[in-house]
Write a protein that holds these residues in place. Structure first.
Motif, mmCIF file in Angstrom:
data_model
loop_
_atom_site.group_PDB
_atom_site.id
_atom_site.type_symbol
_atom_site.label_atom_id
_atom_site.label_comp_id
_atom_site.label_asym_id
_atom_site.label_seq_id
_atom_site.Cartn_x
_atom_site.Cartn_y
_atom_site.Cartn_z
ATOM 1 N N ASP A 23 0.846 -1.192 0.000
ATOM 2 C CA ASP A 23 0.000 0.000 0.000
ATOM 3 C C ASP A 23 0.883 1.244 0.000
ATOM 4 O O ASP A 23 1.870 1.319 0.728
ATOM 5 N N LEU A 24 0.517 2.207 -0.832
ATOM 6 C CA LEU A 24 1.295 3.437 -0.958
ATOM 7 C C LEU A 24 0.405 4.651 -0.764
ATOM 8 O O LEU A 24 -0.733 4.682 -1.227
ATOM 9 N N LEU A 25 0.950 5.659 -0.085
ATOM 10 C CA LEU A 25 0.361 6.990 -0.059
ATOM 11 C C LEU A 25 1.352 7.873 -0.782
ATOM 12 O O LEU A 25 2.528 7.938 -0.403
ATOM 13 N N VAL A 26 0.915 8.522 -1.844
ATOM 14 C CA VAL A 26 1.790 9.382 -2.636
ATOM 15 C C VAL A 26 1.301 10.818 -2.497
ATOM 16 O O VAL A 26 0.174 11.140 -2.869
ATOM 17 N N ASN A 27 2.166 11.657 -1.945
ATOM 18 C CA ASN A 27 1.877 13.083 -1.777
ATOM 19 C C ASN A 27 2.411 13.774 -3.030
ATOM 20 O O ASN A 27 3.615 13.840 -3.242
ATOM 21 N N LEU A 28 1.508 14.236 -3.877
ATOM 22 C CA LEU A 28 1.878 14.842 -5.160
ATOM 23 C C LEU A 28 2.226 16.308 -4.949
ATOM 24 O O LEU A 28 1.353 17.145 -4.778
ATOM 25 N N HIS A 29 3.516 16.613 -4.944
ATOM 26 C CA HIS A 29 3.962 17.979 -4.706
ATOM 27 C C HIS A 29 3.569 18.871 -5.876
ATOM 28 O O HIS A 29 3.617 18.465 -7.027
ATOM 29 N N ALA A 30 3.177 20.079 -5.573
ATOM 30 C CA ALA A 30 2.796 21.064 -6.582
ATOM 31 C C ALA A 30 3.572 22.350 -6.297
ATOM 32 O O ALA A 30 3.562 22.833 -5.156
ATOM 33 N N TYR A 31 4.237 22.882 -7.281
ATOM 34 C CA TYR A 31 5.049 24.086 -7.117
ATOM 35 C C TYR A 31 4.213 25.208 -6.508
ATOM 36 O O TYR A 31 3.097 25.479 -6.938
ATOM 37 N N GLY A 32 4.760 25.836 -5.488
ATOM 38 C CA GLY A 32 4.069 26.935 -4.829
ATOM 39 C C GLY A 32 3.035 26.509 -3.811
ATOM 40 O O GLY A 32 2.339 27.342 -3.241
ATOM 41 N N THR A 33 2.940 25.204 -3.566
ATOM 42 C CA THR A 33 1.964 24.670 -2.612
ATOM 43 C C THR A 33 2.706 23.870 -1.547
ATOM 44 O O THR A 33 3.575 23.068 -1.875
ATOM 45 N N ARG A 34 2.375 24.102 -0.295
ATOM 46 C CA ARG A 34 2.985 23.310 0.771
ATOM 47 C C ARG A 34 2.570 21.852 0.617
ATOM 48 O O ARG A 34 1.451 21.561 0.184
ATOM 49 N N ALA A 35 3.480 20.949 0.956
ATOM 50 C CA ALA A 35 3.184 19.520 0.838
ATOM 51 C C ALA A 35 1.916 19.154 1.602
ATOM 52 O O ALA A 35 1.134 18.321 1.140
ATOM 53 N N SER A 36 1.696 19.794 2.737
ATOM 54 C CA SER A 36 0.500 19.479 3.528
ATOM 55 C C SER A 36 -0.794 19.912 2.844
ATOM 56 O O SER A 36 -1.876 19.452 3.204
ATOM 57 N N ASP A 37 -0.696 20.790 1.845
ATOM 58 C CA ASP A 37 -1.877 21.241 1.105
ATOM 59 C C ASP A 37 -2.026 20.542 -0.249
ATOM 60 O O ASP A 37 -3.016 20.752 -0.946
ATOM 61 N N ALA A 38 -1.044 19.741 -0.629
ATOM 62 C CA ALA A 38 -1.076 19.050 -1.927
ATOM 63 C C ALA A 38 -1.857 17.741 -1.797
ATOM 64 O O ALA A 38 -1.994 17.196 -0.703
ATOM 65 N N PRO A 39 -2.363 17.235 -2.916
ATOM 66 C CA PRO A 39 -3.157 16.000 -2.873
ATOM 67 C C PRO A 39 -2.334 14.787 -2.439
ATOM 68 O O PRO A 39 -1.145 14.694 -2.736
ATOM 69 N N VAL A 40 -2.985 13.864 -1.752
ATOM 70 C CA VAL A 40 -2.400 12.578 -1.401
ATOM 71 C C VAL A 40 -3.256 11.510 -2.066
ATOM 72 O O VAL A 40 -4.484 11.533 -1.958
ATOM 73 N N VAL A 41 -2.597 10.600 -2.764
ATOM 74 C CA VAL A 41 -3.293 9.550 -3.502
ATOM 75 C C VAL A 41 -2.947 8.197 -2.877
ATOM 76 O O VAL A 41 -1.776 7.926 -2.588
ATOM 77 N N TYR A 42 -3.968 7.370 -2.662
ATOM 78 C CA TYR A 42 -3.777 6.008 -2.156
ATOM 79 C C TYR A 42 -3.693 5.086 -3.359
ATOM 80 O O TYR A 42 -4.576 5.070 -4.218
ATOM 81 N N ILE A 43 -2.592 4.307 -3.423
ATOM 82 C CA ILE A 43 -2.368 3.397 -4.550
ATOM 83 C C ILE A 43 -2.017 2.029 -3.986
ATOM 84 O O ILE A 43 -1.200 1.918 -3.072
ATOM 85 N N THR A 44 -2.617 0.991 -4.534
ATOM 86 C CA THR A 44 -2.293 -0.365 -4.118
ATOM 87 C C THR A 44 -2.374 -1.288 -5.328
ATOM 88 O O THR A 44 -2.910 -0.912 -6.365
ATOM 89 N N GLY A 45 -1.839 -2.464 -5.195
ATOM 90 C CA GLY A 45 -1.915 -3.439 -6.271
ATOM 91 C C GLY A 45 -0.581 -4.109 -6.508
ATOM 92 O O GLY A 45 0.470 -3.584 -6.150
ATOM 93 N N ASN A 46 -0.631 -5.278 -7.115
ATOM 94 C CA ASN A 46 0.573 -6.065 -7.384
ATOM 95 C C ASN A 46 0.823 -6.280 -8.869
ATOM 96 O O ASN A 46 1.737 -7.001 -9.236
ATOM 97 N N GLU A 47 0.018 -5.680 -9.725
ATOM 98 C CA GLU A 47 0.155 -5.919 -11.151
ATOM 99 C C GLU A 47 1.450 -5.287 -11.681
ATOM 100 O O GLU A 47 1.767 -4.149 -11.365
ATOM 101 N N PRO A 48 2.202 -6.032 -12.511
ATOM 102 C CA PRO A 48 3.392 -5.446 -13.125
ATOM 103 C C PRO A 48 2.971 -4.339 -14.099
ATOM 104 O O PRO A 48 1.871 -4.367 -14.644
ATOM 105 N N ASN A 49 3.826 -3.364 -14.291
ATOM 106 C CA ASN A 49 3.577 -2.238 -15.206
ATOM 107 C C ASN A 49 2.377 -1.393 -14.802
ATOM 108 O O ASN A 49 1.780 -0.722 -15.634
ATOM 109 N N SER A 50 2.023 -1.416 -13.530
ATOM 110 C CA SER A 50 0.908 -0.610 -13.040
ATOM 111 C C SER A 50 1.449 0.665 -12.392
ATOM 112 O O SER A 50 2.651 0.814 -12.168
ATOM 113 N N THR A 51 0.553 1.575 -12.073
ATOM 114 C CA THR A 51 0.946 2.787 -11.355
ATOM 115 C C THR A 51 1.582 2.414 -10.020
ATOM 116 O O THR A 51 2.602 2.984 -9.624
#
Length: 73
Positions: A23-51
């Motif tokens: 399980d991954l939480l990815v905090n997508l940094h955006a220029y000019g935005t504090r990390a705490s205000d940027a989106p966080v995406v939950y990603i999971t899975g075991n498939e090869p070549n997946s996100t």
């Protein structure tokens, strides 16, 4: 805390990745935005070549060159 490992690195990243098993939480940094205000995406899975695989591979590359926090000081 037992079972938790922290490592430090000097790599320039465009996101922060927090991993627990496959399980991954990815905090997508955006220029000019504090990390705490940027989106966080939950990603999971075991498939090869997946996100999830792309972010897990990125995490592993950085982890491999990082230094355990206990040894950094």
């Amino acid at each position: 805390m037992e079972g938790i490992e922290v490592r430090l690195h000097g790599t320039i990243l465009y996101n922060s990745i927090y991993r627990a098993d496959n399980d991954l939480l990815v905090n997508l940094h955006a220029y000019g935005t504090r990390a705490s205000d940027a989106p966080v995406v939950y990603i999971t899975g075991n498939e090869p070549n997946s996100t999830a695989a792309t972010y897990r591979d990125s995490f592993e590359r950085v982890w491999a060159c990082a230094v355990p926090a206990a040894q950094s000081g």
